[in-house]
Write an enzyme that holds these catalytic residues in place. Structure first.
Site, PDB file in Angstrom:
ATOM      1  CG  LEU A 283      -1.887  -1.202   1.315  1.00  0.00           C
ATOM      2  CD1 LEU A 283      -2.664  -1.152   2.624  1.00  0.00           C
ATOM      3  CD2 LEU A 283      -2.843  -1.240   0.126  1.00  0.00           C
TER       4      LEU A 283
ATOM      5  NE  ARG B  85       5.820   7.366  -4.096  1.00  0.00           N
ATOM      6  CZ  ARG B  85       6.881   7.899  -4.679  1.00  0.00           C
ATOM      7  NH1 ARG B  85       6.958   9.214  -4.832  1.00  0.00           N
ATOM      8  NH2 ARG B  85       7.865   7.143  -5.128  1.00  0.00           N
TER       9      ARG B  85
ATOM     10  CE  LYS C 274       6.755   1.132 -16.338  1.00  0.00           C
ATOM     11  NZ  LYS C 274       7.946   1.350 -15.523  1.00  0.00           N
TER      12      LYS C 274
ATOM     13  CG  ASN D 247      10.959   2.085 -17.123  1.00  0.00           C
ATOM     14  OD1 ASN D 247       9.819   2.313 -17.504  1.00  0.00           O
ATOM     15  ND2 ASN D 247      11.232   1.818 -15.867  1.00  0.00           N
TER      16      ASN D 247
ATOM     17  CD  GLU E 261      10.751   7.176 -17.530  1.00  0.00           C
ATOM     18  OE1 GLU E 261      11.540   7.163 -16.560  1.00  0.00           O
ATOM     19  OE2 GLU E 261       9.623   6.657 -17.514  1.00  0.00           O
TER      20      GLU E 261
ATOM     21  NE  ARG F 132      18.060   8.017 -15.760  1.00  0.00           N
ATOM     22  CZ  ARG F 132      16.873   7.774 -15.242  1.00  0.00           C
ATOM     23  NH1 ARG F 132      16.754   6.992 -14.199  1.00  0.00           N
ATOM     24  NH2 ARG F 132      15.796   8.307 -15.771  1.00  0.00           N
TER      25      ARG F 132
END
Length: 298
Positions: free
Chosen positions: A8, A10, A169, A173, A176, A268
């Site tokens: 539970l 975000r 996915k 990314n 992204e 990065r």
């Protein structure tokens, strides 16, 4: 329909709230008792252990895992295993490595759906984009849940067999990373170029009809509006990297050239020792779409 949600944070809480809003009953569990109490206040049935969650769900269990990737997923599945059979369905909505999802599906007693989830905390209002892999019958069975959690029926689809959801996915990314790098480099040139420019105004203008308009560009506008034209004290430090690394590794194995994604990943890693405007903007953009903490200079 009744859905069990395990985790539970975000993103998990968004799953709970969007399902409740759609009239789906939710049984909610987290190791954080305060998170369970908060979900109960919102209308979910609280569970104070995985055993209790499974018992409350009854015969046909539909369970959505929204826990951190890697060991926490395996730990949750180990605890769930005694309660599951082939008629049950488990969704892993986290950022798991696709090979791990294939392994887990092989040993999980229930039908296993690997669900790549994109949209970040903004999904609380708009809904997520969901990329799902696994058995078709299980995907069809959970279509009402996916409709509720996603932006609607067009916001989710079955990508293919087990592993394909998290595979898509992973590549998402990587894309992204490259997009963030491209925006960062462009704005770095504008910031250090021959004109004294208002970068918020540039962002806003580009985002109204220009070829490169996007949500990330809207977040650029937000960043310059809230942090200032020079991004204030936003540090040249960009976290993350696992999914980008997986994307590059897969590209090497498949002999597919991905130089832009690789360079963005390298930037990065380099950001953790050097200072560049492009990476400072990427740092702030991660807050915009994921509400990740903004690393700031002392």
């Amino acid at each position: 329909m009744e859905l069990g949600v395990l985790g539970l944070g975000r993103m998990g809480r968004i799953v709970v709230d969007r399902c409740l809003d759609a009239g789906i009953d939710v049984v909610a569990f987290d190791i954080d008792e305060d998170a369970v109490e908060s979900a109960a206040d919102a209308g979910a049935t609280p569970a104070h252990s995985i055993d209790e969650l499974a018992e409350t769900l009854g015969e046909e269990k539909r369970i959505w895992l929204m826990v951190p990737a890697a060991d926490p997923v395996d730990a949750a599945l180990d605890d769930l295993e005694p309660h599951l059979d082939s008629e049950d369905i488990v969704v892993d909505g986290g950022n798991s490595y696709f090979q791990d999802s294939i392994r887990r599906a092989e040993f999980c007693p229930a039908a296993y759906l690997d669900c790549g989830t994109s949209g970040g905390p903004a999904g609380a209002e708009l809904g997520f984009s969901l990329m799902v892999g696994g058995p078709e019958w299980a995907y069809d069975e959970l279509a009402p849940v996916f409709d509720a959690v996603a932006t609607g029926p067009s916001g989710h689809d079955r990508m293919g067999e087990t592993g394909s959801g998290h595979y898509v996915k992973m590549v998402h990314n990587g894309v992204e990373y490259a997009l963030m790098q491209a925006y960062g480099e462009g704005f770095e040139l504008l910031a250090n170029g021959r004109y004294d420019l208002d970068l918020e105004a540039v962002s806003r203008t580009w985002n109204n009809g220009a070829v490169i308009r996007s949500w990330l560009l809207e977040l650029c506008e937000e960043a310059f509006r809230e942090e200032g034209n020079d991004l204030g004290d936003v540090a040249d430090h960009v976290e993350g990297g696992s999914t980008g690394t997986w994307t590059v590794q897969e590209a090497l194995q498949q002999e597919v050239p991905v130089p832009l994604i690789y360079q963005a990943l390298a930037e990065r890693f380099d950001s953790r020792s050097d200072g560049r405007f492009a990476r400072r903007l990427a740092n702030r953009l991660r807050y915009g779409f994921g509400r990740h903490d903004v690393v700031r200079d002392e």
